[in-house]
Design an enzyme around this catalytic site. Structure first.
Site, mmCIF file in Angstrom:
data_model
loop_
_atom_site.group_PDB
_atom_site.id
_atom_site.type_symbol
_atom_site.label_atom_id
_atom_site.label_comp_id
_atom_site.label_asym_id
_atom_site.label_seq_id
_atom_site.Cartn_x
_atom_site.Cartn_y
_atom_site.Cartn_z
ATOM 1 N N CYS A 77 37.897 40.752 39.100
ATOM 2 C CA CYS A 77 36.683 40.046 38.657
ATOM 3 C C CYS A 77 35.996 40.814 37.519
ATOM 4 C CB CYS A 77 35.669 39.914 39.787
ATOM 5 S SG CYS A 77 36.359 39.452 41.359
ATOM 6 N N ASP A 78 35.929 42.130 37.638
ATOM 7 C CA ASP A 78 35.051 42.906 36.754
ATOM 8 C C ASP A 78 35.769 43.854 35.799
ATOM 9 O OD1 ASP A 78 32.853 41.720 37.984
ATOM 10 O OD2 ASP A 78 32.900 43.154 39.617
ATOM 11 N N CYS A 90 35.873 44.487 43.139
ATOM 12 C CA CYS A 90 36.868 43.514 42.691
ATOM 13 C C CYS A 90 37.282 43.806 41.248
ATOM 14 C CB CYS A 90 36.320 42.097 42.816
ATOM 15 S SG CYS A 90 37.467 40.871 42.194
#
Ligand code: NDP
Length: 325
Positions: free
Chosen positions: A150-151, A147
């Protein structure tokens, strides 16, 4: 069957409802909006990822009605608010077991609460796939991620690689390019599968370098990922082995449908996508419907999932009306 809609029955841990929706992506919430407006008092369980996959998408610019784009998180907050406004009971919880062998259907939430329902709408979506490399799981959270949204933040001004050639990979490569100094896109074929507009954006981005005809065969690094082993032109005369130094490794190679828990009872295709009757969201069981990515190997769009959620809700309403007669 006597309904105690949305109220606890005599047993504290059992409940009887007309309509239970599992999943909180566009399909689940659209189904909730329609069934709630039809006074069916739906209960919706959010599942493991509240808001579904769109919450890991940065900007959505192809959902009609948002000419200036909208973030995935904001869109899902709006979906939820709209579903609650009409009376949907939105709850935290995940299905851990079910008994769909007879009606009313029984669904167990978080191993403790059993819900008995006349109709079930499965909108459990799909989850990112991994390559299956031996040390891939070891490095999750230590440089491996499925992701980017997300990261990606952790890789400001760093070097990252992302695998895949579809719209997800291109979208995430572009997102990473807005953060990192360098993005390698690793594509196993000699072309991208993504839509033309995404291909053009990726190929014209100076921070993104595409490695076509290339497979990732391993990862290396002490505690965190420090690089990947690649093979270019595998099996061909000009086969080439490359060790690439990177700080982060992202996967965007497609998804697998979250249908496992229902597969004893519900028919799926060979990839696990729930089969629905042509032009409907009806599964092989009466009163059980499936909508969104869990039953859609072809389109997998927020707008198609929302449309299928709406179809499921209308089919729920018709099914319950027929039950009365
Ligand atoms: P896709 O299935 O479209 O693409 C998966 C990509 O990963 C392909 O390039 C595939 O390669 C590659 N791949 C699969 N397995 C491996 C492997 N083991 N090793 C290396 N590469 C691998 O998945 P997406 O998640 O990209 O997209 C799913 C759907 O969602 C599509 O319909 C897409 O259009 C849509 N989507 C739309 C977006 C938008 O419109 N904004 C954003 C994101 C997704 P190969 O081509 O060789 O099979």
């Amino acid at each position: 069957m006597k309904h105690n809609t949305n109220n606890k029955s005599s047993l504290q841990d059992e409940e009887q409802v007309k309509c239970l929706i599992i999943g909180s992506g566009p399909a689940g919430y659209s189904s909730a909006i329609y069934t709630a407006r039809a006074s069916l008092s739906p209960i919706l369980y959010e599942g493991t990822q509240s808001g579904g996959q769109l919450t890991t998408t940065f900007e959505i610019e192809n959902f009609p009605g948002y000419p200036d784009a909208i973030t995935g998180i904001k869109m899902m907050e709006n979906f939820k608010k709209q579903a609650q406004k009409f009376g949907t009971d939105v709850r935290k919880g995940t299905v851990t077991a079910c008994d769909l062998s007879r009606q009313p259907y029984k669904v167990v939430i978080d191993n403790k609460q059993t819900i008995e329902t006349d109709t079930l709408v499965i909108c459990t979506g799909a989850t990112a796939k991994y390559l299956g490399l031996s040390d891939e799981q070891k490095y999750i959270g230590r440089g491996v991620s499925a992701c980017a949204v997300c990261d990606g933040f952790f890789y400001r001004k760093k070097i990252v690689a992302i695998v895949g050639g579809g719209d997800s990979a291109c979208e995430e490569a572009l997102y990473l390019a807005s953060i990192a100094n360098k993005v390698y896109l690793i594509v196993r074929k000699n072309h991208l599968r993504a839509s033309q507009i995404m291909q053009t954006r990726v190929l014209s981005n100076t921070k993104i370098e595409v490695y076509f005809n290339t497979n990732v065969i391993g990862l290396f690094g002490e505690e965190f990922v420090e690089g990947i082993h690649l093979i270019k032109y595998r099996g061909e005369a000009n086969e080439e082995k490359i060790d690439m130094t990177i700080d982060g490794f992202f996967l965007a190679i497609g998804r697998k449908p979250n249908s496992e828990i229902f597969r004893t009872y519900i028919s799926t295709d060979s990839n696990g996508y729930i089969k629905t009757q042509h032009g409907t969201t009806k599964t092989n069981l009466p009163g059980v419907f499936a909508a969104g990515d869990v039953s859609d190997p072809n389109y997998q769009q927020a707008i198609t999932a929302a449309g299928a959620g709406c179809m499921a809700a209308i089919e729920v309403e018709r099914y319950l009306n027929e039950m009365k007669h």
